[in-house]
Each structure stands twice: as C-alpha cells, then as structure tokens.
Design an enzyme around this catalytic site. Structure first.
Site, PDB file in Angstrom:
ATOM      1  CB  CYS B  50      -0.971   0.002   1.170  1.00  0.00           C
ATOM      2  SG  CYS B  50      -0.212  -0.317   2.746  1.00  0.00           S
ATOM      3  CG  HIS B  96      15.364   1.789  -3.869  1.00  0.00           C
ATOM      4  ND1 HIS B  96      14.816   2.874  -3.228  1.00  0.00           N
ATOM      5  CD2 HIS B  96      14.310   1.023  -4.250  1.00  0.00           C
ATOM      6  CE1 HIS B  96      13.494   2.780  -3.241  1.00  0.00           C
ATOM      7  NE2 HIS B  96      13.170   1.658  -3.859  1.00  0.00           N
TER       8      HIS B  96
END
Lengths: 269, 437
Positions: B50, B96
């Site tokens: 989400c 990342h």
C-alpha cells in the site's frame, strides 16, 4: 619480570573491560570486546595468583590487599559464569568498573608482601575465608542490582529516558534478583560465621571473643537478615529495598576494610 | 548486465496516485504470465504494497519500455504518474532495495512488515519463474533485512501510544502474564490500548466504564472482565497497570481515591497511564507511593520521540550494513560476469607456460631436481605477476556496466573465443514470454 608482565596484563585487561562495558551501554556490540578483555585480564590474574602456589607451594594471603586480589578474582570469575544469562548481561557495565577500582586500589598501594603455606587454608580459617568471600560476592551483586534499579527508576520517574531505560532489565526483575541473591547470601554468611567462630575457638579458646572482626561480621549478617525481614514482614519492595541493598554493602565494605585497618586482629584481615 | 528499478512510494507520490498505479494480484499474475513481447528482460520482480509499487528488472529493457508495459497493465497513461517515479540502476538499485527491506525507506522507520512483503513478492515472482538474474539481489536484500533487525535496534522501541504503553509496562514489570490491567473508559483509545495489552499477554484485563454496556462489550472482545464503575477503587487496588481514557471533564482518579485504593501498598510497583485530555488522574497521585509511575499523554509522546531518535541512531548502523552488503553483492555479480573471461585467460597463459616449460626442460636435461623446480617456480611466478593486474582490473569492471565493453576487448585482444563462453553482452532473446513457451 614475569610478575610485572602479569600485573600489567591484568591491569590492561580490566581497564579495557571497564571501558568497553560502559561503551556497551551505548552500543551492545562492544560487549564482545568487553568480554574478551575480561577473559584476558582474568586469565592473567589467575596465572599471577596461582603461580606462587604451584612454584613455591606458598600462597600470598597474609595481608588484606592480597585477600582483595582474591576477592576480585572470585567476583570476576563468578561474573564470567553468570554473564551468559540474559538478566545479568548488563551487570558488567556496573560491576567491572568497580572490580577494576578495587583491584587498582588493593594492588596499586604499596604493601608488605607476605606468604603462607597453603595448608592454612585447609582448616577452619580457610573454610571461613572461602565461604565469607562467596557471600561477599553475592552481596556485591545484590548491591549492583540495587544501583541498576535506582538508575533505571530515576529515568522512569523523571520521564527523561536515556540509556538505562533502554538497556537495563525490567525493574521488577532486578528487584527480585537482588532479593534472591540476598536470600542465598544470608545462610551462606551464617555458615561463614560458624567457621569463623571455630577459628576464634582455636585462638582464644571460646567461640565468641567479642573481637571487632567477629562483632562486625555478626552485625553485617544481622543487617542482611533485617533486609529479608523487611521484605517478608513489612512488604518492602523496589525503591527502598534497592537503597537498603546498597547501604548494606557499605557495612560489608567496612567489615572487610575498615575493621581490618582500624582493629588489626590475629589474622591480619 | 544492468539491474534497474523504477517505482514510487509514500514519499514521492500521494495516495491518489499510489492507489491508481498499484498492481493488484491479478495484474501481477498477468504481468508474469503474459510478459511483454518486446521486452528484453533477464528477470523481473514486481513489488506492490500500500505504500509502494516498484518494478525490478535485469536486462537490456529500457525505462521507457518498462513504463509502457506498466501503463498497459494498470490502464493509466504514464503521464499521470511519471513525475512521481524514482529510477535507479545497478549499485543505486541494490542500495534502494536493501534500504527498503531493512525498513529505512518505510513510513514508520524500521518497521518489519515490509521485509515479509518483499519476501512474498520475490516468492510470487519465483513461482512464475520470472526472477531470473535477480535471484542474488533478492537473496541479499532479504539477508540485509534480517541482519538489520537482528544486529541493530532499528525495529525496537515503540513508535505509537498503544505500543509505548506496553513497552513502558514491560520496562517496569518484565513479564506481563501475571499482571492485572485495569482499563477505565471503553472509548476508542481505551479499546486500542486494551487490545494491545491483551495481545502482549497481560494475564487479566479488567474494563470499567460509566456505560456498563461498553465495558462489557470490550471485555468480551479482549477476553477480560467488565466491572461496574462503582467498584473502581477495589479494581484499582488489584491492578498493576491502570489505563484511564475517559472523556470526563474532571479527574476520575483523585488523590483521595488513590490514597484509599493503594493504602498499604505504596511500594508495590504500579503503572498508571492517563491517556485522557483533560486528564483523568490528578498529578499528585504519583506521590502516593514510591512504586507508582504516572504517565500522561505528553509523557508518552516524549517517550515515542526519544524512541524515534533511538531508531534514527540505529539507522546509521543499518546504512552501514546496507553498504557492506551492496559491495559484497557487486563483487559477486561482477565475478559472475568476468569469471569466464578470467578463467580463459588464465588457462591460456598456463597452457603456454606448460608447453614452453616442457620444451625447455628437454633441452636442460642436466639440471638437478632442485634446479628444475626453481625454473618451474620462476615461470609460474612470472605468469602470476603478469596476470595479477589485468585480473584485478577485470574484477572491478565486472561491477561496472559502462566497462562491460572492455571485457569484450580482452576477449578480442587475447583471442579467447576458441570455446563458447556464456555471452556477457545482453542477450537479444530470453525475455519472459519466450521462457514461458
């Protein structure tokens, strides 16, 4: 030369361990270095203490200072055994600096060297020394938990949480551990008193001679007995218990330093 | 070979954008099974939670190609979301992903959920055999996550009021199982904290509220007991943890009430949480006994702030782990790229050495065994010393996409083509669609 080397190694080991254990409060990874340093210092001290026994067959326990060295050795050895248990992990940050100071205080001072045949340790006196030392170790650990309790409680009460909030065990656990240690220490010290009385009988012919050492030992024992009584009967817990455990150890300190310096007895310590 | 990532997260895109471009289970399944006919991909993993949607891919496919694939999958023109994207390649992409799995990139610093989500995404992709050249990257990433949570305190210390209440109670009592918690007020906050306490194993939970009905309903919910509001003092006496969060305009727990309730128990450890505004507990209640800790909403907020700072400190350690693992991964990936070339070069040099050595030995038949071994050793040392620099350089090139062409030059230069080595240039085919077929 070897003796000096061993002394230096002990000094450096305990000094480094003190530093690393305090640093471990900030960064847990330092604990590994600290443990290594303790093992190093303790091993050096072990060799230092046992060397004369093995080579010459004598033991250097004539003076209070020598006995302090043995005390430091036993405390550290005990710590190395119990440190693996989670509740004791942070004890090192408080105990090892104290141990280091005790060691420097006792060994750094200039004191007359004296030796004795180890056979003296076999009799009542030897038993007394061994058991009394063990109970002092237990009482010292209880006092350390008292200090840790007070430090963590202070942060929680002031609502300014820093190190101890994060690093130290829960308050209730520390309170319980301290009381359990004293629960072990009191009967242990009673046994020491019994052996002590046997020694006195050999020297003076009666079990009780009202010597300063004997009286203070008895007072020490009473002080710890009262601690248990306050917990069981009056329901003392936490804060007061912790302060009591700390103050009680001052009595112990006086018993084995003050009394020996002020009222020299037949044993020299 | 290039490894890249493109995506957006809670920092770069507002929820309106995130929900539109996120890839649901069906879309992900479609992406993996159908693939993209023009994409030259040697591996792809789609991560969609989400808070973030990201596509990791290895191979020659360009960013534009991936974006056109993405816009077809979600049915939204890329112009709508392209401004919110980040795009990293190779070592930046590894960093990342490692920061993501260790919780450094999360909204709640150091949260652990994302690690499970990444793992699930990886396993899903693996189920469709889509991971390809990304296996090592994701295995490293999962390890970084585990190391971050295991070796640092990044995920320790509560960052919400509900968790902070439990944490504070644990700092005082340790084991919560034998304890009794009294929750006064069954409103939103009361229910939240009651659930947290129940979830962390508090043995007895007692709920009281002016509206008895609410109390009983919440009690049922958390397997506790509802108590009439009139019996508050008795309930207080039995409780170790007291949480008050009523909407009463005046204090519920007054000094007199606390004195009466805690009479003779001043030293017993007891934690009183006042979560109400205006406050439910008179501040002087803290002075009733030495064992009483009283925290109001501001105090707890302060703890949360301190905890956050603590996590930030730990984040520095996690960054260190991230960089450590990035270097290790780069070395490993580089080695797999240049490994075959290095091996060929070494084999060729060794072959020449052996041939020339045996020829020389035939001519030097009068040498003693010691002299022979000296000669042999000398040739080996010469060869190793000569090859040392090129080997080192090549290993470094392996990590650097821009220098991949050098490796080809080495092949040309030393004519290392006699055997069919795996190509280190990007394959023309090998996309998902053809692999599936």
């Amino acid at each position: 030369m070897i003796v000096f080397g061993l002394m230096s190694c002990t000094f450096l080991g305990y000094l480094a361990a003190s530093g690393f254990y305090v640093a471990a409060l900030y960064d847990r990874r330092r604990e590994l270095w600290a443990r290594g340093a303790v093992y190093f210092g303790w091993t050096a001290q072990t060799v230092y203490l046992f060397r004369p026994i093995v080579i010459l067959g004598v033991i250097s326990t004539m003076s209070l200072y020598d006995w302090m060295a043995w005390f430091v050795w036993v405390v550290t050895g005990t710590f190395l055994v119990i440190q693996h248990r989670r509740q004791y992990a942070q004890v090192g940050s408080f105990l090892i600096p104290i141990v280091f100071l005790l060691w420097v205080g006792s060994q750094g001072l200039n004191h007359p060297a004296g030796t004795q045949r180890p056979s003296i340790l076999v009799g009542w006196l030897g038993l007394y020394i061994a058991v009394a030392t063990a109970s002092y170790v237990v009482f010292l650990l209880a006092a350390i938990f008292g200090i840790m309790y007070m430090e963590k409680e202070r942060e929680l009460k002031k609502k300014q949480i820093r190190l101890f909030y994060y690093q130290l065990p829960p308050l209730e656990d520390m309170d319980l551990i301290a009381s359990r240690l004293i629960m072990v220490g009191v009967p242990l010290f009673a046994v020491a008193l019994y052996f002590g009385a046997q020694t006195v009988k050999l020297v003076w012919g009666s079990y009780w001679a009202w010597t300063a050492k004997e009286t203070w030992s008895f007072i020490t024992w009473l002080v710890y007995l009262v601690y248990l009584g306050l917990r069981w009967i009056l329901g003392w817990r936490g804060h007061r218990s912790a302060i009591y455990a700390m103050l009680a150890f001052i009595v112990v300190m006086f018993n084995f330093i003050g009394v020996n310096l002020l009222f020299p007895g037949p044993r020299g310590y | 070979m290039q490894i890249q990532v493109v995506g957006l997260n809670h920092q770069t895109a507002p929820i309106e954008i995130r929900e539109r471009v996120s890839l649901g289970p069906d879309q992900i399944a479609r992406a993996y099974t159908e693939g993209h006919p023009y994409l030259a991909i040697r591996g792809v993993v789609i991560v969609s939670t989400c808070n973030r949607t990201e596509v990791y891919w290895a191979g020659a496919a360009t960013l534009a190609e991936i974006l056109s694939w993405w816009e077809v999958l979600v049915g939204i023109p890329r112009g709508d979301f392209v401004d919110h994207l980040y795009w990293y390649a190779n070592s930046e992409a590894y960093t990342h992903l490692f920061r993501v799995t260790s919780g450094l990139d999360s909204m709640v610093l150091g949260e652990t959920q994302i690690l499970g989500q990444i793992k699930a995404s990886y396993q899903l992709a693996n189920g469709y055999q889509a991971v390809g050249a990304l296996h090592r990257l994701f295995q490293y990433a999962l390890r970084v996550g585990k190391r971050a949570h295991g070796e640092t305190g990044i995920s320790h210390n509560a960052l919400s009021v509900g968790h902070a209440v439990v944490e504070l109670a644990k700092k005082v009592f340790g084991d919560l199982e034998p304890l009794t918690a009294l929750v006064i007020g069954a409103g939103e906050t009361g229910s939240l904290v009651a659930r947290h306490l129940a979830a962390s194993g508090v043995g007895n939970i007692v709920i009281t509220s002016r509206t008895a009905d609410h109390a009983h309903r919440l009690a049922l919910d958390v397997k506790g007991v509802g108590v009439e509001f009139g019996r508050l003092t008795t309930a207080m006496r039995e409780a170790d943890i007291i949480v008050s969060s009523t909407s009463a305009p005046h204090p519920i727990i007054t000094l007199e009430k606390a004195r009466a309730a805690f009479k003779g128990q001043g030293q017993r450890l007891r934690f009183v949480f006042d979560l109400a505004v205006p406050r439910d507990v008179e501040p002087d209640v803290a002075k009733v006994g030495s064992g009483i800790f009283l925290y109001d909403v501001d105090d707890i907020e302060q703890i949360v702030v301190a905890n956050y700072r603590q996590r930030q400190k730990e984040a520095i350690k996690v960054e260190r782990i991230v960089q450590e693992e990035r270097v290790a991964l780069e070395e490993e990936l580089g080695a797999t790229e240049v490994g075959p070339v290095i091996r060929l070069l070494r084999e060729k040099a060794e072959l020449i050495r052996q041939q020339e050595l045996s020829r020389a030995m035939q001519r030097l038949s009068t040498l003693t065994p010691e002299e022979r071994s000296v000669v042999e050793e000398t040739t080996r040392i010469m060869m190793n010393k000569f090859l040392n620099d090129p080997m080192t350089s090549m290993r470094r090139w392996g990590n650097d996409g821009g220098k991949a062409v050098y490796i080809d030059a080495i092949r040309e230069l030393f004519r290392l083509r006699e055997e069919k080595a795996p190509s280190i240039t990007l394959p023309a085919s090998g996309d998902i669609a053809s692999r599936e077929a």
